[in-house]
Design a protein around this motif. Structure first.
Motif, mmCIF file in Angstrom:
data_model
loop_
_atom_site.group_PDB
_atom_site.id
_atom_site.type_symbol
_atom_site.label_atom_id
_atom_site.label_comp_id
_atom_site.label_asym_id
_atom_site.label_seq_id
_atom_site.Cartn_x
_atom_site.Cartn_y
_atom_site.Cartn_z
ATOM 1 N N VAL A 237 -26.018 43.410 -21.337
ATOM 2 C CA VAL A 237 -25.345 44.706 -21.168
ATOM 3 C C VAL A 237 -24.497 45.031 -22.397
ATOM 4 O O VAL A 237 -24.501 46.166 -22.889
ATOM 5 C CB VAL A 237 -24.471 44.685 -19.886
ATOM 6 C CG1 VAL A 237 -23.573 45.917 -19.826
ATOM 7 C CG2 VAL A 237 -25.355 44.608 -18.647
ATOM 8 N N GLU A 238 -23.788 44.042 -22.895
ATOM 9 C CA GLU A 238 -22.956 44.239 -24.085
ATOM 10 C C GLU A 238 -23.814 44.643 -25.283
ATOM 11 O O GLU A 238 -23.430 45.523 -26.069
ATOM 12 C CB GLU A 238 -22.191 42.953 -24.395
ATOM 13 C CG GLU A 238 -21.282 43.041 -25.609
ATOM 14 C CD GLU A 238 -20.613 41.704 -25.907
ATOM 15 O OE1 GLU A 238 -19.374 41.650 -25.909
ATOM 16 O OE2 GLU A 238 -21.354 40.718 -26.137
ATOM 17 N N LYS A 239 -24.970 44.022 -25.418
ATOM 18 C CA LYS A 239 -25.861 44.337 -26.533
ATOM 19 C C LYS A 239 -26.368 45.773 -26.440
ATOM 20 O O LYS A 239 -26.466 46.484 -27.447
ATOM 21 C CB LYS A 239 -27.040 43.356 -26.553
ATOM 22 C CG LYS A 239 -27.992 43.571 -27.716
ATOM 23 C CD LYS A 239 -29.104 42.537 -27.722
ATOM 24 C CE LYS A 239 -30.058 42.764 -28.894
ATOM 25 N NZ LYS A 239 -31.154 41.760 -28.908
ATOM 26 N N ILE A 240 -26.707 46.209 -25.228
ATOM 27 C CA ILE A 240 -27.188 47.580 -25.044
ATOM 28 C C ILE A 240 -26.079 48.580 -25.366
ATOM 29 O O ILE A 240 -26.313 49.601 -26.015
ATOM 30 C CB ILE A 240 -27.703 47.777 -23.607
ATOM 31 C CG1 ILE A 240 -29.000 46.983 -23.412
ATOM 32 C CG2 ILE A 240 -27.931 49.260 -23.305
ATOM 33 C CD1 ILE A 240 -29.519 46.995 -22.011
ATOM 34 N N PHE A 241 -24.867 48.285 -24.915
ATOM 35 C CA PHE A 241 -23.749 49.182 -25.210
ATOM 36 C C PHE A 241 -23.509 49.266 -26.709
ATOM 37 O O PHE A 241 -23.335 50.347 -27.263
ATOM 38 C CB PHE A 241 -22.482 48.701 -24.496
ATOM 39 C CG PHE A 241 -21.272 49.537 -24.801
ATOM 40 C CD1 PHE A 241 -21.076 50.748 -24.173
ATOM 41 C CD2 PHE A 241 -20.333 49.114 -25.743
ATOM 42 C CE1 PHE A 241 -19.972 51.543 -24.461
ATOM 43 C CE2 PHE A 241 -19.220 49.887 -26.035
ATOM 44 C CZ PHE A 241 -19.042 51.107 -25.392
ATOM 45 N N GLY A 242 -23.511 48.129 -27.375
ATOM 46 C CA GLY A 242 -23.351 48.099 -28.819
ATOM 47 C C GLY A 242 -21.907 48.161 -29.267
ATOM 48 O O GLY A 242 -21.401 49.222 -29.640
ATOM 49 N N ALA B 215 -24.579 45.489 -10.555
ATOM 50 C CA ALA B 215 -23.958 46.787 -10.282
ATOM 51 C C ALA B 215 -22.467 46.766 -10.599
ATOM 52 O O ALA B 215 -21.992 47.498 -11.469
ATOM 53 C CB ALA B 215 -24.190 47.197 -8.826
ATOM 54 N N GLY B 216 -21.710 45.909 -9.898
ATOM 55 C CA GLY B 216 -20.260 45.919 -10.030
ATOM 56 C C GLY B 216 -19.757 45.598 -11.423
ATOM 57 O O GLY B 216 -18.911 46.313 -11.977
ATOM 58 N N ALA B 217 -20.258 44.528 -12.016
ATOM 59 C CA ALA B 217 -19.790 44.131 -13.348
ATOM 60 C C ALA B 217 -20.249 45.128 -14.412
ATOM 61 O O ALA B 217 -19.529 45.396 -15.375
ATOM 62 C CB ALA B 217 -20.280 42.723 -13.682
ATOM 63 N N VAL B 218 -21.444 45.697 -14.225
ATOM 64 C CA VAL B 218 -21.933 46.731 -15.138
ATOM 65 C C VAL B 218 -21.041 47.971 -15.025
ATOM 66 O O VAL B 218 -20.638 48.574 -16.026
ATOM 67 C CB VAL B 218 -23.401 47.083 -14.812
ATOM 68 C CG1 VAL B 218 -23.865 48.264 -15.659
ATOM 69 C CG2 VAL B 218 -24.297 45.875 -15.050
ATOM 70 N N HIS B 219 -20.744 48.352 -13.794
ATOM 71 C CA HIS B 219 -19.850 49.479 -13.513
ATOM 72 C C HIS B 219 -18.490 49.282 -14.193
ATOM 73 O O HIS B 219 -17.966 50.179 -14.858
ATOM 74 C CB HIS B 219 -19.695 49.609 -11.997
ATOM 75 C CG HIS B 219 -18.594 50.507 -11.536
ATOM 76 N ND1 HIS B 219 -17.268 50.118 -11.501
ATOM 77 C CD2 HIS B 219 -18.619 51.773 -11.060
ATOM 78 C CE1 HIS B 219 -16.532 51.101 -11.034
ATOM 79 N NE2 HIS B 219 -17.328 52.125 -10.755
#
Length: 480
Positions: free
Chosen positions: A22-27, A91-95
Motif C-alpha cells: 500500500v505504501e508503495k502504491i501511494f508513493g 480495509a481498516g489499515a488501508v483506510h
C-alpha cells in the motif's frame, strides 16, 4: 491456541507485506516537508517523534470500540475473529493509512475537505455534517462508558464521573496538543499494550480456562449466535474498531499534523490500526474463552459488554491486575473522547476559516460542542451506540471512496481502496434497508440486492466522474 496465534501472525504479516505494498502504491516522498514543519503553530501543528505519534494515534483510535465491539461480535463465534483479520489488513489499515497520508499531503486538512477535493463539493458538505455528528456521538459514548466503569469500580456516582470527564475533555480539547496528549498518551499507550498482553498470557496459563475451547476451523465460517441473529450484515457494523472504522478518519489528521516525515506514515497509520486489530482479537478471544463459548458469553454479558470487561479482567488477573486492566479500558475511551471533540473543533475551524492559535477562538468553537454533548448524555446508551455504529461505517465508506478517487486521479492501483469501499457500501446500505429500528425494515434478500445495485452505481459514478481529472504528484528536486 493455534488459531488465535495464526490470526495474530496474519495481522503482523499484513503490516509488513500488504502495508508495504500500500505504501508503495501511494508513493511516499521523504523530501517533502510535512505540515508539522510547514505550518508549525505550537497548538495543533507540532512535530513529534515516530514512536510518540504512533502511541498517540493508537490511543486516539482505540476507544471502547476494539473492546466492546469484538465482545458483542464474539456472540457470532470465531467468525468475528476472521472479520477482524481480513477487515483490518485489507480495509481498516488501508483506510487509516490514506486518511492520514492524504491529510499529510494536503496541509493537515480534515476528512471533509479531503472528500471535497477528491469527490466534489456535495461530498464535502455531507462529510462536514456527518463528521460532526459522528464525533459528537463518539464523545458521548466515550463519556458514558468510562463513567459507568468508574462507578462500578469505585461504587461512586456515575453522574459525578461524567462531570469530571467532561471538564477534562474541555481542557484537553483547547490546550496545545503537546501539553497533555503529547506527554501523557505515550504512557497510556504502553499501559494499553501491557494490559492486552497480560490478559492473553493470563488466559493461556489459566488452569480454569482454555483459549477458544471447543472451536474448530469450520466454526470460523459459521454463525453461532445463540439468538440466531443474522451474521450479514450486522457483524460488519458491530465490529468496526478493530476491523474498519470511519472514526479513525477523523483522528488521523490530528497526527498528520505532527508526523515528521512521510516515511513514518506506514508505522503510524497502518501500524496503529494493526495494533488495534490485535487488541480486538484479544478481547474477542477472551470473551469466548472466559465464558466457555457463546452461550456462557451471552449470560455473562447480561446486555452490557462492560460486565465482560470487569468479570474477565478481575477473574484472570486478580484484584490488583484486574483493577489495572479495567483502568486501561477506562483510559481507552477517555483518550479517544477528548480527541473526538478536538477533531470536531478543528473541522469547524476549517469550515468557518477560523485560525485556532488564540484561546478565545478555540473556546468559541469548543463550548457549543460540549453543550450539545452534555444534552446527548441523557439519551439511552444503547440508542447512541446503534447510531454511532451506522454513522461510523458510513464515514468509513466516504473516506474509502475519497482515497479511491485520489488513486484514480493519479493513475495508481485504485482497487486497493475501491474494493473495500464497495464492500462497506453494500454493508451499510443493506443494514439500513433491513434494520427495523434504524432503517426501512425490508427483507434481507431485498436489502442485500438493493445494496449491491447501489454500490455498483456509486462505483461507476466515482470512476466516471474522476476519469480524465488526472493529477501528478509533486516531485521535489534532489537535495544537492
Amino acid at each position: 491456541m493455534m488459531w488465535f496465534l495464526l490470526c495474530v501472525g496474519l495481522l503482523i504479516g499484513g503490516y509488513f507485506i500488504y502495508g508495504a505494498f500500500v505504501e508503495k502504491i501511494f508513493g511516499i516522498n521523504n523530501k517533502r516537508q510535512t505540515p508539522a514543519y510547514a505550518q508549525t503553530d505550537g497548538v495543533d501543528y507540532v512535530p513529534m517523534s515516530k514512536g510518540k505519534v504512533y502511541l498517540i494515534q493508537l490511543l486516539n483510535i482505540a476507544g471502547v470500540g476494539p473492546i466492546f465491539g469484538p465482545i458483542l461480535g464474539a456472540l457470532y463465534g470465531p467468525a468475528a475473529m476472521l472479520w477482524i483479520v481480513i477487515g483490518c489488513i485489507f480495509a481498516g489499515a488501508v483506510h487509516d493509512y490514506f486518511s492520514g497520508m492524504l491529510s499529510v499531503r494536503n496541509g493537515g486538512q480534515s476528512v471533509p475537505n479531503l472528500a471535497g477535493k477528491y469527490l466534489g463539493k456535495g461530498a464535502k458538505n455531507f462529510m462536514n455534517i456527518f463528521a460532526i455528528i459522528l464525533l459528537l456521538l463518539v464523545g458521548v459514548v466515550f463519556i458514558s462508558a468510562p463513567a459507568g466503569l468508574l462507578g462500578k469500580l469505585t461504587g461512586g456516582s456515575v453522574g459525578l464521573f461524567v462531570g469530571i470527564i467532561f471538564v477534562y475533555y474541555l481542557i484537553a480539547t483547547i490546550v496545545p496538543v503537546d501539553k497533555i496528549i503529547g506527554r501523557l498518551y505515550p504512557f497510556f499507550g504502553a499501559l494499553l499494550l501491557f494490559m492486552s498482553i497480560g490478559l492473553t498470557i493470563a488466559i493461556v496459563l489459566s488452569s480454569e480456562h482454555t483459549l477458544l475451547p471447543g472451536f474448530e476451523a469450520g466454526d470460523f465460517l459459521q454463525n453461532l449466535n445463540p439468538d440466531n441473529a443474522p451474521l450479514w450484515p450486522a457483524l460488519f457494523i458491530t465490529i468496526a474498531c478493530g476491523a474498519v472504522s470511519g472514526f479513525h478518519a477523523t483522528q488521523s489528521p490530528l497526527m498528520a499534523r505532527c508526523v515528521e516525515n512521510e516515511s513514518n506514515g506506514r508505522f503510524v497509520f497502518y501500524g496503529a490500526m494493526i495494533g488495534e486489530g490485535i487488541i480486538a482479537l484479544i478481547w474477542c478471544a477472551v470473551a469466548l474463552s472466559f465464558f466457555d463459548g457463546v452461550e456462557g458469553l451471552k449470560a455473562g454479558m447480561d446486555g452490557n459488554p462492560a460486565n465482560v470487561v470487569y468479570s474477565a479482567s478481575t477473574g484472570l488477573l486478580g484484584a490488583v491486575g484486574g483493577f489495572m486492566a479495567v483502568l486501561g479500558v477506562i483510559i481507552l475511551p477517555i483518550t479517544s473522547g477528548d480527541t473526538a471533540f478536538r477533531s470536531a473543533r478543528l473541522i469547524l475551524s476549517e469550515y468557518f476559516n477560523m485560525p485556532q492559535t488564540e484561546m478565545p477562538k478555540r473556546l468559541m468553537l469548543a463550548i457549543p460542542l460540549f453543550i450539545i454533548g452534555a444534552i446527548l448524555t441523557q439519551v439511552d446508551f444503547g440508542v447512541i451506540w446503534r447510531y454511532f455504529g451506522v454513522a461510523n461505517q458510513a464515514t468509513a465508506v466516504m473516506m474509502l471512496w475519497t482515497a479511491s478517487a485520489y488513486l484514480l486521479r493519479h493513475n495508481k492501483l485504485h482497487w486497493i481502496c475501491t474494493i473495500p469501499a464497495m464492500f462497506m457500501t453494500t454493508v451499510v446500505i443493506s443494514f439500513l434497508l433491513n434494520s427495523s429500528t434504524l432503517g426501512a425494515g425490508l427483507p434481507m434478500t431485498v436489502s442485500t440486492i438493493s445494496g449491491i445495485v447501489v454500490t455498483l452505481l456509486v462505483t461507476a459514478l466515482v470512476i466516471i466522474k474522476t476519469k480524465g481529472r488526472n493529477e501528478v504528484d509533486e516531485v521535489l528536486p534532489e537535495e544537492g
